[in-house]
Enzyme design. Structure first.
Site, PDB file in Angstrom:
ATOM      1  N   HIS A 120      44.005  40.000  43.733  1.00 38.90           N
ATOM      2  CA  HIS A 120      44.614  41.261  43.280  1.00 38.90           C
ATOM      3  C   HIS A 120      44.995  41.278  41.806  1.00 38.90           C
ATOM      4  O   HIS A 120      45.348  42.334  41.285  1.00 38.90           O
ATOM      5  CB  HIS A 120      45.861  41.567  44.124  1.00 38.90           C
ATOM      6  N   VAL A 138      38.872  43.679  39.150  1.00 38.21           N
ATOM      7  CA  VAL A 138      38.541  44.489  40.325  1.00 38.21           C
ATOM      8  C   VAL A 138      39.727  44.599  41.284  1.00 38.21           C
ATOM      9  O   VAL A 138      40.105  45.697  41.702  1.00 38.21           O
ATOM     10  CB  VAL A 138      37.321  43.904  41.064  1.00 38.21           C
ATOM     11  N   GLY A 139      40.324  43.462  41.620  1.00 37.32           N
ATOM     12  CA  GLY A 139      41.413  43.468  42.592  1.00 37.32           C
ATOM     13  C   GLY A 139      42.596  44.327  42.170  1.00 37.32           C
ATOM     14  O   GLY A 139      43.174  45.055  42.989  1.00 37.32           O
ATOM     15  N   SER A 156      28.063  41.135  43.209  1.00 37.04           N
ATOM     16  CA  SER A 156      27.723  41.445  41.826  1.00 37.04           C
ATOM     17  C   SER A 156      26.243  41.785  41.740  1.00 37.04           C
ATOM     18  O   SER A 156      25.433  41.328  42.551  1.00 37.04           O
ATOM     19  CB  SER A 156      28.030  40.232  40.937  1.00 37.04           C
ATOM     20  N   SER A 157      25.871  42.560  40.733  1.00 40.15           N
ATOM     21  CA  SER A 157      24.465  42.928  40.559  1.00 40.15           C
ATOM     22  C   SER A 157      23.588  41.732  40.195  1.00 40.15           C
ATOM     23  O   SER A 157      22.363  41.814  40.268  1.00 40.15           O
ATOM     24  CB  SER A 157      24.332  44.011  39.480  1.00 40.15           C
ATOM     25  N   CYS A 158      24.209  40.605  39.830  1.00 36.87           N
ATOM     26  CA  CYS A 158      23.424  39.410  39.470  1.00 36.87           C
ATOM     27  C   CYS A 158      22.767  38.761  40.683  1.00 36.87           C
ATOM     28  O   CYS A 158      22.000  37.813  40.544  1.00 36.87           O
ATOM     29  CB  CYS A 158      24.284  38.396  38.724  1.00 36.87           C
ATOM     30  N   TYR A 162      26.317  31.247  40.588  1.00 35.94           N
ATOM     31  CA  TYR A 162      27.215  32.319  41.036  1.00 35.94           C
ATOM     32  C   TYR A 162      26.475  33.264  41.975  1.00 35.94           C
ATOM     33  O   TYR A 162      26.989  33.657  43.028  1.00 35.94           O
ATOM     34  CB  TYR A 162      27.740  33.070  39.809  1.00 35.94           C
ATOM     35  N   LYS A 205      27.208  34.381  45.946  1.00 41.69           N
ATOM     36  CA  LYS A 205      27.421  35.769  46.343  1.00 41.69           C
ATOM     37  C   LYS A 205      26.413  36.211  47.400  1.00 41.69           C
ATOM     38  O   LYS A 205      26.747  36.965  48.323  1.00 41.69           O
ATOM     39  CB  LYS A 205      27.377  36.689  45.118  1.00 41.69           C
ATOM     40  N   PRO A 240      28.743  45.865  42.945  1.00 42.01           N
ATOM     41  CA  PRO A 240      28.933  46.723  41.769  1.00 42.01           C
ATOM     42  C   PRO A 240      28.041  46.340  40.590  1.00 42.01           C
ATOM     43  O   PRO A 240      27.609  45.197  40.462  1.00 42.01           O
ATOM     44  CB  PRO A 240      30.405  46.503  41.414  1.00 42.01           C
ATOM     45  N   THR A 241      27.797  47.315  39.741  1.00 42.05           N
ATOM     46  CA  THR A 241      27.086  47.097  38.486  1.00 42.05           C
ATOM     47  C   THR A 241      28.058  46.534  37.446  1.00 42.05           C
ATOM     48  O   THR A 241      29.149  46.077  37.788  1.00 42.05           O
ATOM     49  CB  THR A 241      26.465  48.428  37.999  1.00 42.05           C
ATOM     50  N   ASN A 242      27.707  46.572  36.156  1.00 42.59           N
ATOM     51  CA  ASN A 242      28.582  46.079  35.083  1.00 42.59           C
ATOM     52  C   ASN A 242      29.879  46.897  35.054  1.00 42.59           C
ATOM     53  O   ASN A 242      29.836  48.125  34.970  1.00 42.59           O
ATOM     54  CB  ASN A 242      27.895  46.208  33.720  1.00 42.59           C
ATOM     55  N   HIS A 286      32.279  39.811  28.400  1.00 42.42           N
ATOM     56  CA  HIS A 286      31.013  40.514  28.493  1.00 42.42           C
ATOM     57  C   HIS A 286      30.851  41.484  27.326  1.00 42.42           C
ATOM     58  O   HIS A 286      31.757  41.657  26.519  1.00 42.42           O
ATOM     59  CB  HIS A 286      30.911  41.239  29.837  1.00 42.42           C
ATOM     60  N   TRP A 308      24.380  41.161  17.823  1.00 43.03           N
ATOM     61  CA  TRP A 308      23.118  40.495  18.141  1.00 43.03           C
ATOM     62  C   TRP A 308      22.075  41.467  18.697  1.00 43.03           C
ATOM     63  O   TRP A 308      22.400  42.391  19.438  1.00 43.03           O
ATOM     64  CB  TRP A 308      23.355  39.411  19.197  1.00 43.03           C
ATOM     65  N   ARG A 318      21.665  49.445  29.587  1.00 37.43           N
ATOM     66  CA  ARG A 318      22.620  48.900  30.556  1.00 37.43           C
ATOM     67  C   ARG A 318      23.373  50.036  31.246  1.00 37.43           C
ATOM     68  O   ARG A 318      23.489  51.139  30.717  1.00 37.43           O
ATOM     69  CB  ARG A 318      23.626  47.965  29.852  1.00 37.43           C
TER      70      ARG A 318
END
Length: 325
Positions: A27, A31-32, A123-125, A152, A156, A179-181, A195, A218, A225
């Site tokens: 929490h 996110v939490g 996660s989207s990864c 990771y 997941k 979720p996405t980014n 990030h 960079w 995105r």
């Protein structure tokens, strides 16, 4: 199970009882904390919260004791060990082990101690490095992962499959959302480990404060995105808890793409940095495009409400109020 079946199966569950005991694991994170705010805003009054010092979710005996005493009715699993490319590359053993331990302990004891429903956040990864764009839920396990965060991602993926396995074997209501980014209040603004969006915000702010003439970013700025405000994600989490009960995990995205160049210009404007924005095209761009297909969630009746500009304004205000310079 069809979308209609999924919605009707879940309707009238947690939504009908605003005093239901809900354990939000993690929490204090990005996110939490947003999930807690959302639950409180819509009237849930019996949230069970534990900090890491109060309850170490990697400790099997501690998690068992917690569930045996508290007996929550619903669980939202937002706790995880997270980090950027550098952290994932440096501590791969930590990323796979800690996340597997957290998930296994919480999911298993939630089932054993009679939790009615659990929502697992990923996660989207989890998707293959070269997944089709936009990325549908069906792309899971169809190709190799991005090597820089596979430890990771594997954890997941195991969490999704664990929820599915418990649903199949025990007919237990465990669901997953990907979720996405994300960005918003309580984000990580660390100079090296954050990030792209919070990193840009911090750099433009520091450049404004010091009176720098330019900020170098960079790449070429061309990659696309997708970003979702964490308060929108939290809204979707409560929506899914109340309205979805199905085997498949559900993507949660904004459905809108922005180039890194457009994002940088927007952050620069929101922060009020008046110097030059310089692109170092000798540095890598990363994946050209990464967009989630969130049509499943849209068909269920949910869509995001916070525009990128409004979200950035609110996030920058939070940064000014909460992040020590």
């Amino acid at each position: 199970m069809t979308l209609t079946d999924a919605a009707s199966a879940a309707a009238g569950s947690v939504a009908a009882d605003k005093s239901a005991k809900i354990f939000v694991a993690g929490h204090r994170g990005l996110v939490g904390s947003a999930v807690v705010r959302r639950l409180q805003n819509v009237g849930y009054t019996n949230l069970i919260l534990r900090s890491h010092t109060e309850l170490d979710l990697t400790n099997q005996a501690a998690v068992k004791t917690f569930f045996s005493i508290e007996k929550p009715q619903y669980v939202i699993l937002a706790a995880a060990k997270v980090g950027g490319i550098h952290a994932n590359s440096t501590y791969p053993a930590d990323f796979i082990t800690v996340n597997l331990q957290i998930q296994t302990n919480v999911i298993d004891y939630a089932y054993r101690y009679g939790v009615k429903k659990l929502l697992f956040l990923g996660s989207s990864c989890i998707y293959p490095k070269h997944a089709p764009q936009p990325i549908p839920e069906s792309a899971l396990l169809t190709g190799p992962l991005e090597p820089t965060n596979e430890w990771y991602a594997v954890a997941k993926i195991a969490g999704i499959k664990m929820c599915q396995a418990y649903r199949i074997q025990y007919k237990w209501d465990a669901i997953s959302a990907m979720p996405t980014n994300l960005y918003g209040p309580n984000d990580n603004f660390h100079p090296e480990n954050s990030h792209v969006l919070p990193a840009l915000m911090r750099r433009f702010h520091e450049a404004k404060v010091t009176g720098a003439k330019e900020v170098v970013v960079w790449g070429t700025g061309s990659p696309l995105r997708e970003f979702l405000h964490v308060d929108d994600l939290a809204d979707s989490v409560v929506f899914l808890l109340e309205n979805y009960s199905g085997l498949e995990h559900v993507n949660v995205g904004s459905g809108k793409e922005v180039s890194i160049k457009e994002l940088a210009e927007l952050v620069k404007e929101v922060v009020g940095f008046e110097g030059e924005l310089v692109w170092d095209s000798s540095k890598p761009d990363g994946t050209p495009r990464k967009l989630m297909d969130s049509s499943t969630l849209a068909k269920l009746g949910w869509e995001p409400k916070i525009s990128l500009r409004d979200g950035l304004v609110g996030t920058y205000q939070w940064y000014l109020n909460n992040v020590k310079q």
